[in-house]
Enzyme design. Structure first.
Site, PDB file in Angstrom:
ATOM      1  N   GLU A 157       0.891  -1.163   0.000  1.00 18.66           N
ATOM      2  CA  GLU A 157       0.000   0.000   0.000  1.00 18.66           C
ATOM      3  C   GLU A 157       0.925   1.208   0.000  1.00 18.66           C
ATOM      4  O   GLU A 157       1.753   1.341   0.901  1.00 18.66           O
ATOM      5  CB  GLU A 157      -0.849  -0.059   1.267  1.00 18.66           C
ATOM      6  CG  GLU A 157      -1.897   1.022   1.320  1.00 18.66           C
ATOM      7  CD  GLU A 157      -2.257   1.339   2.757  1.00 18.66           C
ATOM      8  OE1 GLU A 157      -2.500   0.431   3.544  1.00 18.66           O
ATOM      9  OE2 GLU A 157      -2.239   2.538   3.062  1.00 18.66           O
ATOM     10  N   CYS A 206      -2.544   7.627   4.727  1.00 21.62           N
ATOM     11  CA  CYS A 206      -2.578   7.398   3.283  1.00 21.62           C
ATOM     12  C   CYS A 206      -3.978   7.659   2.744  1.00 21.62           C
ATOM     13  O   CYS A 206      -4.187   7.672   1.540  1.00 21.62           O
ATOM     14  CB  CYS A 206      -2.121   5.997   2.957  1.00 21.62           C
ATOM     15  SG  CYS A 206      -3.042   4.818   3.870  1.00 21.62           S
TER      16      CYS A 206
HETATM   17  N1  LIG Z   1       0.948   5.955   1.595  1.00 19.45           N
HETATM   18  C1  LIG Z   1       1.204   5.592   2.816  1.00 19.45           C
HETATM   19  O1  LIG Z   1       0.448   4.898   3.464  1.00 19.45           O
HETATM   20  C2  LIG Z   1       2.454   5.997   3.450  1.00 19.45           C
HETATM   21  C3  LIG Z   1       3.396   6.690   2.740  1.00 19.45           C
HETATM   22  N2  LIG Z   1       4.568   7.028   3.310  1.00 19.45           N
HETATM   23  C4  LIG Z   1       5.565   7.750   2.509  1.00 19.45           C
HETATM   24  O2  LIG Z   1       6.837   7.192   2.743  1.00 19.45           O
HETATM   25  C5  LIG Z   1       7.778   8.205   3.064  1.00 19.45           C
HETATM   26  C6  LIG Z   1       8.848   7.621   3.959  1.00 19.45           C
HETATM   27  O3  LIG Z   1       8.253   7.005   5.047  1.00 19.45           O
HETATM   28  P1  LIG Z   1       8.531   5.550   5.539  1.00 19.45           P
HETATM   29  O4  LIG Z   1       7.360   5.181   6.348  1.00 19.45           O
HETATM   30  O5  LIG Z   1       9.831   5.429   6.206  1.00 19.45           O
HETATM   31  O6  LIG Z   1       8.425   4.617   4.253  1.00 19.45           O
HETATM   32  P2  LIG Z   1       9.527   3.828   3.468  1.00 19.45           P
HETATM   33  O7  LIG Z   1       8.858   3.269   2.272  1.00 19.45           O
HETATM   34  O8  LIG Z   1      10.731   4.639   3.229  1.00 19.45           O
HETATM   35  O9  LIG Z   1       9.947   2.629   4.448  1.00 19.45           O
HETATM   36  C7  LIG Z   1       9.025   1.619   4.869  1.00 19.45           C
HETATM   37  C8  LIG Z   1       9.806   0.344   5.179  1.00 19.45           C
HETATM   38  O10 LIG Z   1      10.302  -0.225   3.982  1.00 19.45           O
HETATM   39  C9  LIG Z   1      11.719  -0.373   4.036  1.00 19.45           C
HETATM   40  N3  LIG Z   1      12.235  -0.007   2.707  1.00 19.45           N
HETATM   41  C10 LIG Z   1      12.011   1.164   2.056  1.00 19.45           C
HETATM   42  N4  LIG Z   1      12.640   1.164   0.854  1.00 19.45           N
HETATM   43  C11 LIG Z   1      13.259  -0.033   0.756  1.00 19.45           C
HETATM   44  C12 LIG Z   1      14.081  -0.631  -0.256  1.00 19.45           C
HETATM   45  N5  LIG Z   1      14.389   0.027  -1.374  1.00 19.45           N
HETATM   46  N6  LIG Z   1      14.550  -1.859  -0.034  1.00 19.45           N
HETATM   47  C13 LIG Z   1      14.269  -2.542   1.110  1.00 19.45           C
HETATM   48  N7  LIG Z   1      13.509  -2.019   2.106  1.00 19.45           N
HETATM   49  C14 LIG Z   1      13.001  -0.783   1.928  1.00 19.45           C
HETATM   50  C15 LIG Z   1      12.176   0.594   5.114  1.00 19.45           C
HETATM   51  O11 LIG Z   1      13.369   0.168   5.707  1.00 19.45           O
HETATM   52  C16 LIG Z   1      11.015   0.558   6.076  1.00 19.45           C
HETATM   53  O12 LIG Z   1      11.130  -0.569   6.923  1.00 19.45           O
HETATM   54  C17 LIG Z   1       6.921   9.297   3.643  1.00 19.45           C
HETATM   55  O13 LIG Z   1       7.511  10.551   3.561  1.00 19.45           O
HETATM   56  C18 LIG Z   1       5.687   9.187   2.797  1.00 19.45           C
HETATM   57  O14 LIG Z   1       5.902   9.893   1.606  1.00 19.45           O
HETATM   58  C19 LIG Z   1       4.820   6.653   4.601  1.00 19.45           C
HETATM   59  C20 LIG Z   1       3.910   5.975   5.368  1.00 19.45           C
HETATM   60  C21 LIG Z   1       2.637   5.597   4.843  1.00 19.45           C
HETATM   61  O1  LIG Z   2      -7.212   6.182   7.603  1.00 13.38           O
HETATM   62  C1  LIG Z   2      -6.928   5.127   8.188  1.00 13.38           C
HETATM   63  O2  LIG Z   2      -7.525   4.754   9.207  1.00 13.38           O
HETATM   64  C2  LIG Z   2      -5.875   4.216   7.647  1.00 13.38           C
HETATM   65  C3  LIG Z   2      -4.835   4.970   6.923  1.00 13.38           C
HETATM   66  C4  LIG Z   2      -3.754   4.108   6.412  1.00 13.38           C
HETATM   67  O3  LIG Z   2      -3.962   2.972   6.050  1.00 13.38           O
HETATM   68  C5  LIG Z   2      -2.411   4.657   6.311  1.00 13.38           C
HETATM   69  O4  LIG Z   2      -2.256   5.847   6.504  1.00 13.38           O
HETATM   70  O5  LIG Z   2      -1.462   3.878   6.059  1.00 13.38           O
END
Ligand SMILES: NC(=O)C1=CN([C@@H]2O[C@H](COP(=O)(O)OP(=O)(O)OC[C@H]3O[C@@H](n4cnc5c(N)ncnc54)[C@H](O)[C@@H]3O)[C@@H](O)[C@H]2O)C=CC1
Ligand SMILES: O=C(O)CCC(=O)C(=O)O
Length: 526
Positions: free
Chosen positions: A265, A302
């Site tokens: 996601e 998200c």
């Molecule tokens: N759409 C959503 O639900 C979300 C989006 N984000 C986005 O992600 C950005 C960074 O936040 P994070 O939560 O740290 O997400 P991230 O995607 O950077 O990391 C999430 C997990 O995946 C691992 N990971 C990331 N890239 C990897 C790779 N190339 N190879 C192996 N493992 C990898 C990281 O070590 C961490 O455990 C935020 O600024 C935001 O833009 C973050 C949280 C939720």
């Molecule tokens: O809005 C929510 O309760 C869930 C949001 C979500 O899945 C996320 O931010 O990763």
């Protein structure tokens, strides 16, 4: 319970030696004790070997035993008491009520999956009895049930340290399906992860399950995640995070000699359609409601409403005035990590620096480290259609209002949107025809369509879809929230003319498990 900084590999606690890291309290910028030792390929190897060794025994645990296991995890998490909440607050900057609510959601989710496991419908048992007399050819005895895929790698999400993390929806649904789980904890909240990991490990032990049913790994940087996804004993991946991270893991999984599914996601801007009669009836209330949804949790959802579409005119102006007023008075709030705060600032700078975009409002100024000011931007339908980068997610409390000349332009913009977790319409009965015209597009674009609500705050229930076409997720056929999430970790197996004594209980004559089954296509409890 003491937080040790160790990984939990089956029944063993183990201090990693591939680098060291500490959690940071984003509200103060201070590092938190203790230091965590990062793991590497040796720890991945050990956790996956244990998970594989546990798989055959765990997947055949009775429905009652597996349900009781999930309920024991829930009880153990509650038994952690306030220590869990205090640590999660320090590691995330999220306020107590939010984290208490999230704990309730996490525990409720585990209990809901326990009920689902007990009920057994997920086995989807089907029996087409043999027809030896059939002409011109006899029909064999054909039976089907679902079995779990194998050990699952779960990546904890930064923005939900409980409900989308170590014991979150991915773990709950994988364990419910009968898959051992190896979690790669998020380095933003390692102490919270360790506490929850210990609660799961205690449940594994007290329920008499093989130790490899659960492991928790930490690591510095990306190599540990890649090693986990490419380990041959891992058969599926659950991930919530960035688009870049999700894409990298999908690529790693696809390059394996045996490619595996990645349920990622990633990125969604959750359009909200402000229909004309709704604006005429309640523009001010909509403006306030929108800002409350946008700024909740510093916008780190998200499901955050990142795009608004309305038809140009005085009612849209009333909405904007109310939103500008509410947003202008909204306090800056602490983001989860310095990196997420920096990514937000650069996303906001990209929008405010665009010639096609006007800054309509900013929230109150920051007064501490890692804080972010909410932001509302405006543009036109033509500019949005000409600039695909305007729909890149800015993770945090920033949103872009698109002024459309008419309903047709609104539909054109909707058609141009990427895949979304949600699409919201604010409507009155008089908007019915316009919404009906929009719905086919929204169905193609989003996993969940809402009327007269706000997309943040997902209900955990049987009918929920928290998914959607790319880039919202990597696989639009399923959901990461709600009981349907169990399907991601199952596959059908067919038993043709297998002797009765060798059949799994779910498919035996006499229905010993009392399941709903399809006999010759007809559902019933025979
Ligand atoms: N759409 C959503 O639900 C979300 C989006 N984000 C986005 O992600 C950005 C960074 O936040 P994070 O939560 O740290 O997400 P991230 O995607 O950077 O990391 C999430 C997990 O995946 C691992 N990971 C990331 N890239 C990897 C790779 N190339 N190879 C192996 N493992 C990898 C990281 O070590 C961490 O455990 C935020 O600024 C935001 O833009 C973050 C949280 C939720
Ligand atoms: O809005 C929510 O309760 C869930 C949001 C979500 O899945 C996320 O931010 O990763």
């Amino acid at each position: 319970m003491t937080i040790t900084g160790e990984m939990l590999i089956g029944a063993r606690s183990h201090r990693g030696s591939d680098g060291e890291f500490r959690a940071v309290d984003p509200a103060t910028g201070a590092e938190l004790e203790p230091a965590f030792g990062g793991g590497g390929s040796a720890e991945v190897e050990r956790a996956c070997a244990l998970a594989w060794a546990a798989f055959d025994a765990f997947r055949e645990t009775g429905l009652e035993a597996r349900a009781a296991f999930l309920e024991t995890i829930a009880a153990n998490i509650l038994d952690l008491g306030d220590e869990l909440i205090v640590r999660a607050m320090a590691e995330s900057g999220l306020p107590r009520p939010r984290l208490e609510g999230e704990r309730g959601r996490t525990v409720g989710q585990l209990r809901l999956f326990a009920q689902t496991v007990r009920e057994g419908g997920w086995l989807e048992a089907r029996i087409d009895p043999a027809q030896p007399e059939r002409q011109p050819l006899p029909r064999p005895d054909v039976r089907q049930r679902h079995i779990p895929l194998g050990p699952v790698a779960v990546f904890g999400a930064s923005n939900f340290p409980l409900a989308f993390s170590v014991a979150g929806g991915d773990t709950a649904s994988a364990l419910a399906a009968g898959c051992p789980v190896v979690v790669k904890g998020h380095s933003a909240h390692p102490g919270t992860s360790e506490l929850v990991g210990r609660a799961i490990r205690a449940a594994v032990a007290s329920c008499g399950l093989p130790e490899g049913v659960f492991s928790l790994l930490f690591g510095v940087g990306n190599p540990i995640g890649t090693a986990l996804v490419t380990d041959p004993r891992i058969k599926a991946v659950g991930f919530t995070g960035s688009r870049g991270g999700g894409l990298a893991l999908m690529e790693a999984a696809a390059r394996r000699p045996e490619p595996i599914p990645v349920y990622a996601e990633m990125s969604s801007i959750n359009p909200v359609f402000l229909m004309p009669a709704a604006l005429a009836a309640r523009a001010e209330a909509l403006g306030k409601g929108f800002v409350a949804s946008l700024t909740m949790g510093a916008g780190q959802f998200c499901t955050n409403p990142g795009i608004l579409l309305g038809i140009d005119g005085p009612d849209l102006d009333r909405f904007v005035a109310a939103a500008v007023d509410a947003l202008g008075g909204s306090a800056a709030s602490t983001m989860l990590t310095p990196a997420i705060q920096a990514a937000y600032d650069s996303g906001v700078a990209r929008l405010s620096g665009s010639a096609a975009v006007a800054t309509l409002a900013r929230g109150l100024a920051c007064s501490g480290p890692n804080q972010a000011q909410a932001a509302l931007f405006g543009t036109t339908a033509d500019a949005f259609l000409a600039g695909p980068a305007l729909q890149d997610e800015v993770f945090g409390a920033a949103s872009l209002l698109i002024r459309c000349p008419d309903a047709a332009a609104m539909r054109t913009v909707a058609e141009r949107l990427e895949g979304q977790l949600t699409a919201t319409v604010q409507m009155e009965p008089a908007d019915g025809d316009a919404v009906a015209a929009l719905l086919p597009t929204l169905e193609r674009k989003a996993g969940r369509i809402l009327a007269n609500g706000w997309p943040t705050g997902v209900e955990v229930c049987h009918a929920m879809v928290h998914g959607g076409p790319f880039p919202a997720t990597s696989d639009s056929r399923t959901t990461s929230v709600g009981t349907l999430a169990i399907r991601r970790f199952l596959r059908p197996v067919c038993y043709q003319d297998i002797p009765a004594a060798l059949l799994p209980e779910a498919l035996r004559d006499g229905n010993p498990l009392g399941l709903w089954r399809r006999i010759d296509g007809v559902p019933g409890q025979e």
